[in-house]
Scaffold this motif. Structure first.
Motif, PDB file in Angstrom:
ATOM      1  N   GLY A  15       1.260  -0.400  10.361  1.00 43.66           N
ATOM      2  CA  GLY A  15       0.518  -0.833   9.174  1.00 43.66           C
ATOM      3  C   GLY A  15      -0.620  -1.795   9.475  1.00 43.66           C
TER       4      GLY A  15
ATOM      5  N   VAL B  20      -9.737   0.458   2.480  1.00 48.94           N
ATOM      6  CA  VAL B  20      -8.503   1.038   1.951  1.00 48.94           C
ATOM      7  C   VAL B  20      -8.223   0.339   0.626  1.00 48.94           C
ATOM      8  CG1 VAL B  20      -6.009   1.249   2.323  1.00 48.94           C
ATOM      9  CG2 VAL B  20      -7.567   1.491   4.266  1.00 48.94           C
TER      10      VAL B  20
ATOM     11  N   LYS C 158      -5.890  -1.149  -2.035  1.00 51.55           N
ATOM     12  CA  LYS C 158      -4.504  -1.611  -2.038  1.00 51.55           C
ATOM     13  C   LYS C 158      -3.786  -1.165  -3.297  1.00 51.55           C
ATOM     14  CE  LYS C 158      -6.063  -6.172  -3.528  1.00 51.55           C
ATOM     15  NZ  LYS C 158      -5.738  -6.144  -4.944  1.00 51.55           N
TER      16      LYS C 158
ATOM     17  N   ALA D  41       3.093   2.320   3.156  1.00 54.86           N
ATOM     18  CA  ALA D  41       2.640   1.817   4.457  1.00 54.86           C
ATOM     19  C   ALA D  41       2.775   0.299   4.569  1.00 54.86           C
ATOM     20  CB  ALA D  41       1.197   2.232   4.707  1.00 54.86           C
TER      21      ALA D  41
ATOM     22  N   TYR E 186       0.230   5.212   0.043  1.00 51.94           N
ATOM     23  CA  TYR E 186      -0.797   6.243   0.160  1.00 51.94           C
ATOM     24  C   TYR E 186      -0.554   7.347  -0.859  1.00 51.94           C
ATOM     25  CZ  TYR E 186      -3.086   4.220   4.229  1.00 51.94           C
ATOM     26  OH  TYR E 186      -3.801   3.398   5.056  1.00 51.94           O
TER      27      TYR E 186
ATOM     28  N   LYS F 220       0.849  -1.196   0.000  1.00 51.00           N
ATOM     29  CA  LYS F 220       0.000   0.000   0.000  1.00 51.00           C
ATOM     30  C   LYS F 220       0.876   1.235   0.000  1.00 51.00           C
ATOM     31  CE  LYS F 220      -3.304   2.996   0.413  1.00 51.00           C
ATOM     32  NZ  LYS F 220      -4.145   3.309  -0.766  1.00 51.00           N
TER      33      LYS F 220
ATOM     34  N   THR G 116      -4.043  -0.405   8.171  1.00 53.44           N
ATOM     35  CA  THR G 116      -4.007  -0.406   6.705  1.00 53.44           C
ATOM     36  C   THR G 116      -4.262  -1.817   6.182  1.00 53.44           C
ATOM     37  OG1 THR G 116      -2.445   1.437   6.717  1.00 53.44           O
ATOM     38  CG2 THR G 116      -2.593   0.157   4.685  1.00 53.44           C
ATOM     39  N   THR G 117      -3.616  -2.804   6.789  1.00 50.47           N
ATOM     40  CA  THR G 117      -3.797  -4.195   6.363  1.00 50.47           C
ATOM     41  C   THR G 117      -5.260  -4.609   6.497  1.00 50.47           C
ATOM     42  OG1 THR G 117      -1.561  -4.694   7.129  1.00 50.47           O
ATOM     43  CG2 THR G 117      -3.025  -6.576   6.775  1.00 50.47           C
TER      44      THR G 117
END
Ligand code: ADP
Ligand code: ADP
Length: 227
Positions: free
Chosen positions: A42, A54, A56, A19, A13, A11, A45-46
């Protein structure tokens, strides 16, 4: 097939920040799994990618064998999510919040009402059902999000820092509740935490993430023998 399988997940951003730097992860069905790491590692985010919150950059993610890129609308029925931030309408009634979720997943009111009663009772919120959510304490709001996430009977429950800011007594009762749904309903649970004690007390398997990379992936028992 695993409850969750992640391959080569990255990822970046919008501001160019990397990230996630290529994450591989498998979580087996029925597991109680911790994603442990310091703030900014992270974790959110995961999980955000898994829940499609989010977008990917690269990699494959599947949930019970369903590729989320190909069929997220099908995958989402398998997943219940408890985000870190309160994201319900505080002015709505407690019962309406969980019923709305059921409607969103196609449950009829006939199915939804007994389910809501059971979950709100188990989580100590049934008395509060007709009050607006803003009247609840922080810990109650968190439990409301758990009830909401479980309404459609997901096979995978994802909790992002479920006990952050929760006092020790309530934390213990939330732990007990999570153990129970993992044990009695076979729900696979993945949580993020930055407390090793939380992972240690609850989870069977653990992945440690730092700076967007998995630095360790093992059983909690194995990890404890090394400390
Ligand atoms: P994406 O690449 O997924 O579209 P963006 O970079 O556009 O993400 O940012 C999405 C939102 O997150 C924006 O509102 C942005 O201001 C906010 N944001 C930016 N940097 C951070 C950060 N370090 N931590 C948390 N949120 C951030
Ligand atoms: P954790 O959940 O482990 O605390 P996060 O996944 O929230 O970590 O964040 C990982 C990194 O990505 C952090 O450095 C954070 O500042 C950054 N980040 C998170 N969201 C955004 C965003 N929208 N835009 C830019 N950077 C972000």
């Amino acid at each position: 097939e695993p409850a969750l399988s992640i391959r080569g997940l990255t990822k970046e951003y919008g501001n160019g920040f990397q990230a996630l730097k290529g994450i591989d992860l498998d979580v087996q069905q029925g597991d109680f799994f911790a994603l442990l790491g310091p703030n900014g590692a992270g974790k959110s985010t995961t999980l955000g990618v898994v829940c499609s919150l989010v977008q990917k950059t690269q990699g494959q993610v599947s949930v019970f064998g369903i590729d989320i890129d190909k069929d997220f609308s099908k995958a989402k029925y398998q997943i219940g999510v408890v985000p870190q931030e309160f994201n319900f309408n505080q002015f709505e009634k407690v019962l309406d919040i969980v019923l709305a979720q059921a409607g969103y997943y196609g449950m009829t009111r006939r199915e939804a009402l007994p389910r809501a009663e059971q979950l709100l009772t188990d989580l100590g919120l049934w008395d509060k059902r007709n009050g607006s959510a803003r009247m609840l304490s922080g810990g109650m709001k968190r439990r409301l999000m758990i009830a909401r996430a479980l309404m459609h009977r997901p096979k995978l429950l994802i909790l992002d820092e479920p006990t952050a800011g929760v006092d020790i007594e309530l934390r213990r009762s939330m732990w007990e509740y999570m153990r129970r749904i993992n044990r009695d309903e076979g729900t696979t649970i993945i949580l993020t935490t930055h407390y090793l004690e939380e992972a240690e007390s609850l989870c069977r398997n653990i992945a440690i993430i730092n700076h967007g990379e998995i630095v360790r992936n093992t059983s909690v028992r194995e990890l404890l023998t090394e400390l």
